[in-house]
Enzyme design. Structure first.
Site, short mmCIF file in Angstrom:
data_model
loop_
_atom_site.label_atom_id
_atom_site.label_comp_id
_atom_site.label_asym_id
_atom_site.label_seq_id
_atom_site.Cartn_x
_atom_site.Cartn_y
_atom_site.Cartn_z
N GLU A 1 -42.37 -84.63 0.93
CA GLU A 1 -41.23 -84.13 0.13
C GLU A 1 -41.09 -85.04 -1.08
O GLU A 1 -40.92 -86.25 -0.94
CB GLU A 1 -39.93 -84.13 0.95
N ASN B 1 -38.84 -84.29 11.56
CA ASN B 1 -38.64 -84.44 10.11
C ASN B 1 -37.43 -85.35 9.88
O ASN B 1 -36.37 -85.13 10.48
CB ASN B 1 -38.35 -83.07 9.48
N GLU B 2 -37.59 -86.33 9.03
CA GLU B 2 -36.49 -87.26 8.71
C GLU B 2 -35.74 -87.63 10.00
O GLU B 2 -34.52 -87.49 10.09
CB GLU B 2 -35.57 -86.68 7.63
N TYR C 1 -37.13 -88.63 -3.41
CA TYR C 1 -36.65 -87.71 -4.46
C TYR C 1 -36.19 -88.51 -5.67
O TYR C 1 -35.63 -89.61 -5.54
CB TYR C 1 -35.47 -86.89 -3.92
N GLN D 1 -38.96 -77.71 -3.69
CA GLN D 1 -39.62 -76.79 -2.79
C GLN D 1 -40.22 -75.65 -3.60
O GLN D 1 -39.88 -75.48 -4.76
CB GLN D 1 -38.63 -76.26 -1.77
N GLU E 1 -38.74 -74.14 2.98
CA GLU E 1 -37.78 -74.34 4.07
C GLU E 1 -36.84 -73.13 4.13
O GLU E 1 -36.60 -72.45 3.12
CB GLU E 1 -36.96 -75.62 3.79
O1 AHR Z 1 -35.67 -80.57 0.65
C1 AHR Z 1 -34.35 -80.60 1.05
C2 AHR Z 1 -34.09 -81.57 2.19
O2 AHR Z 1 -34.35 -82.87 1.77
C3 AHR Z 1 -34.96 -81.42 3.41
O3 AHR Z 1 -34.50 -80.45 4.27
C4 AHR Z 1 -34.87 -82.77 4.05
O4 AHR Z 1 -36.02 -83.09 4.79
C5 AHR Z 1 -34.64 -83.70 2.86
O5 AHR Z 1 -33.56 -84.54 3.08
#
Ligand code: AHR
Length: 491
Positions: A300, A174-175, A243, A349, A27
Site C-alpha cells: 500500500e 493486513n495491518e 502513505y 487504490q 478494496e
Molecule cells: O487503503 C486504505 C486503507 O489504508 C487500507 O484499508 C488499510 O490497510 C490502510 O490503513
C-alpha cells in the site's frame, strides 16, 4: 538554465525489476469495487460478466501485473463463504471500516478471479487473520486451489468453476498492528506461525506467503517479525505500508488539487522518505535473512488527501493532479532502485479511492496523471536495473529542500530505458546523459502542478512524445522541464 548530469554504466547490471512493482490494490471501500470495477451484468454500462470494460481495458493498457484484494482493513472482516454461490442469497454485512455501508457480497472469489483473467494479471489475496479462523483461511485456499475431490472443491464446482485456479500471492493479515487486530509484533508472529502452517500447497499450486509488515518507520515491528519467523520456512515476503499525507496531519490531510507551493514541497519531501524507509527496513531484514530470500512488498502506497467536497468521508474519493504524477514517478523510481529487495508494490487504490489510475462517474471514466506514469514506465517491467548516477540540482523552499531529479535506468530487449522526474516548480533543468544514442523520449507535464483530468473535459495531463533533446557524439542533452516526468529510450 540549471544543469545536471546522468552517468549510465551499461556494463553494470544490477537486480531484476519485477513487473509486480507496478501492481495495484482493490478494496471493498467506497466506489472501488462497486461502480469502479463491478457494475453487474445487467448494467447499461458496457461490461463483460459484470466487469466494466472501460476500466478493464485501461488496466490492460498499463499492463497491470498483479491485483491485491479484498483489502486493506476490509480483509480482516471478510468471510469468503459470504461471497460465493447464488448472489441473491449471499450474506449482507456491514462494512465497518468504510462508511458503515451494507456489503452485499455480490463481488466475491469467483468474480475476483474473473476480473484478474480479464485483465491478464496475477491475483494477490489478503487472508483474514484478524477475525477469521485458521480453518476458514485454510479452506479458502482449498476452495481456490484444490483440483481433487473434496467437499470444499466440490462446492467450488457447484458454484460454476470446475478447474482450480492458480493462486500465488497470499497475505496473512493486513495491518495487524492496527485495523487487523491491534496486535503486538510478538503476538502477531506467534499467531502468524500458526496460520501459515495451514496455508497448504495443493494440486501443484505454490503459495507465496506474505507476512504483515510495518507501518511506515516502525522498525521494531520489522525486527521482531524477522527475528521470530524463519525465512526458510515461514514467509516469502513482508509488507510495508507508507502513505504520503500532504500536511502530515491525519485530521486535515490537505486537498488533492488546491495546495500552496509550500504544501507541494512538503508533500514531495514526504514522498522521498520512502527511500529511507526501504533502506532501513531492508537492513533489518538482511540481519536475519542474509541471503535475501524474503522480499519487501510495499503493498500500500500513494498520496492520501482529504476527500472531495460533498463525497462520503468513508469513501476516500480524491482527485489526482500533476503532483500525483510526480509522486508516482518518484516512488516507482525508488522501487526500481531497490528492486533487489522490493519484489512487489501496490498503489492504493486502483479506481475511485486515494491515488487512483482511473476515476469513474456513471458511464464516464477518466485516466488520471498517475495512469500516464504507469503507462510511461511500462518498459521497466521485468527489465534489469542498470547502474546510474545523477548529479542533482537542489530545489524546494526554506522549509523543505530536496533533490529536483529522481531517476532509474533499466535494460531489456527493447534497449536502455530511463525515467526522470523533475519536482522543481521553478527550474527547467538541462540534463546531460553520457550516451549519444537517444532514440525517442516521452513527457508528462501540464500548465501547473494542480492540473488534473476531469469528466467531460479534454485531458490536461497526458503522455506525449517529446523531442527536446540533442544527441552529440557520445552524449545527449535533454531538457527536463519543471514539474514533469520524462522517459528516454536509448538504442
Ligand atoms: O487503503 C486504505 C486503507 O489504508 C487500507 O484499508 C488499510 O490497510 C490502510 O490503513
Amino acid at each position: 538554465m540549471k544543469q545536471a548530469q546522468l552517468k549510465i554504466d551499461r556494463e553494470k547490471k544490477l537486480s531484476k525489476v519485477s513487473k509486480n512493482i507496478y501492481g495495484h490494490f482493490s478494496e471493498h471501500l467506497g466506489r472501488c469495487i462497486y461502480d469502479g470495477i463491478y457494475v453487474g451484468e445487467d448494467s447499461k454500462i458496457k461490461n463483460i460478466n459484470g466487469m466494466r470494460s472501460d476500466v478493464v481495458d485501461a488496466l490492460k493498457e498499463i499492463g497491470t501485473p498483479v491485483l491485491r484484494w479484498p483489502g486493506g482493513c476490509f480483509a480482516d472482516e471478510y468471510h469468503w463463504k459470504d461471497g460465493i454461490g447464488e448472489k441473491s442469497k449471499r450474506r449482507k454485512m456491514i462494512n465497518t471500516n468504510w462508511g458503515g455501508t451494507v456489503e452485499d457480497n455480490s463481488f466475491g472469489t469467483h468474480e475476483f478471479f474473473e476480473l484478474c483473467e480479464q485483465i491478464g494479471c496475477e491475483p494477490y489475496i489478503a487472508g483474514n487473520m484478524g477475525s477469521g479462523t485458521v480453518q476458514e483461511m485454510s479452506e479458502w485456499i482449498e476452495y481456490m486451489t484444490f483440483d481433487g475431490e473434496s467437499d470444499i472443491a466440490n462446492l467450488r464446482r457447484k458454484n460454476g468453476r470446475d478447474k482450480a485456479w492458480k493462486l500465488k500471492y497470499f497475505g496473512i493479515g493486513n495491518e495487524s498492528w492496527g485495523c487487523g487486530g491491534s496486535m503486538s509484533p510478538e503476538y502477531y508472529s506467534d499467531v502468524y506461525r500458526q496460520y501459515q502452517s495451514f496455508c497448504k500447497n495443493l494440486s501443484g499450486n505454490q503459495i507465496y506467503k506474505v507476512a504483515c509488515g510495518p507501518n511506515a518507520d516502525d522498525y521494531n515491528w520489522t525486527d521482531k517479525i524477522m527475528s521470530r519467523l524463519d525465512p526458510n520456512w515461514h514467509l516469502n515476503a513482508i509488507s510495508l505500508h507508507y502513505y504520503t499525507i500532504p500536511t502530515g496531519d491525519w485530521g486535515k490531510k490537505g486537498s488533492a488539487t488546491e495546495f500552496s507551493d509550500a504544501e507541494y514541497y512538503s508533500t514531495i519531501s514526504k514522498t522521498l522518505y520512502m527511500d529511507e524507509l526501504i533502506t532501513k527496513h531492508s537492513e533489518i531484514m538482511k540481519k536475519y535473512d542474509p541471503n535475501g530470500r524474503v522480499k519487501l512488498f510495499v503493498d500500500e502506497w500513494g498520496i492520501w488527501c482529504d476527500v472531495e467536497e460533498g463525497t462520503n468521508p468513508g469513501f476516500l474519493y480524491q482527485q489526482n493532479s500533476m503532483r500525483d504524477a510526480i509522486i508516482a514517478a518518484i516512488n516507482l523510481n525508488i522501487f526500481n532502485q531497490h528492486s533487489d529487495v522490493v519484489g512487489m508494490a501496490n498503489i492504493a487504490q486502483v479506481v475511485n479511492v486515494l491515488q487512483s489510475v482511473v476515476l469513474t462517474d456513471g458511464e464516464q471514466m477518466v485516466k488520471t496523471p498517475t495512469f500516464y506514469v504507469f503507462k510511461m514506465f511500462k518498459p521497466h517491467h521485468d527489465a534489469t536495473l542498470i547502474s546510474s548516477e545523477i548529479s542533482n540540482v537542489s530545489t524546494g523552499d526554506n522549509q523543505n529542500e530536496m533533490p529536483a531529479l529522481s531517476c532509474s535506468v533499466t535494460e531489456s530487449e527493447g534497449g536502455i530505458f530511463a525515467t526522470i522526474s523533475n519536482c522543481s516548480l521553478n527550474d527547467d533543468i538541462t540534463l546531460t546523459i553520457n550516451q549519444g544514442n537517444v532514440a525517442s523520449a516521452q513527457i508528462i507535464t501540464a500548465g501547473s502542478a494542480r492540473s488534473y483530468n476531469d469528466f467531460g473535459e479534454d485531458e490536461k495531463v497526458t503522455l506525449k512524445d517529446y523531442a527536446d533533446f540533442r544527441c552529440d557524439g557520445d552524449s545527449t542533452e535533454i531538457i527536463i522541464p519543471r514539474c514533469s516526468v520524462v522517459s528516454v529510450k536509448l538504442q
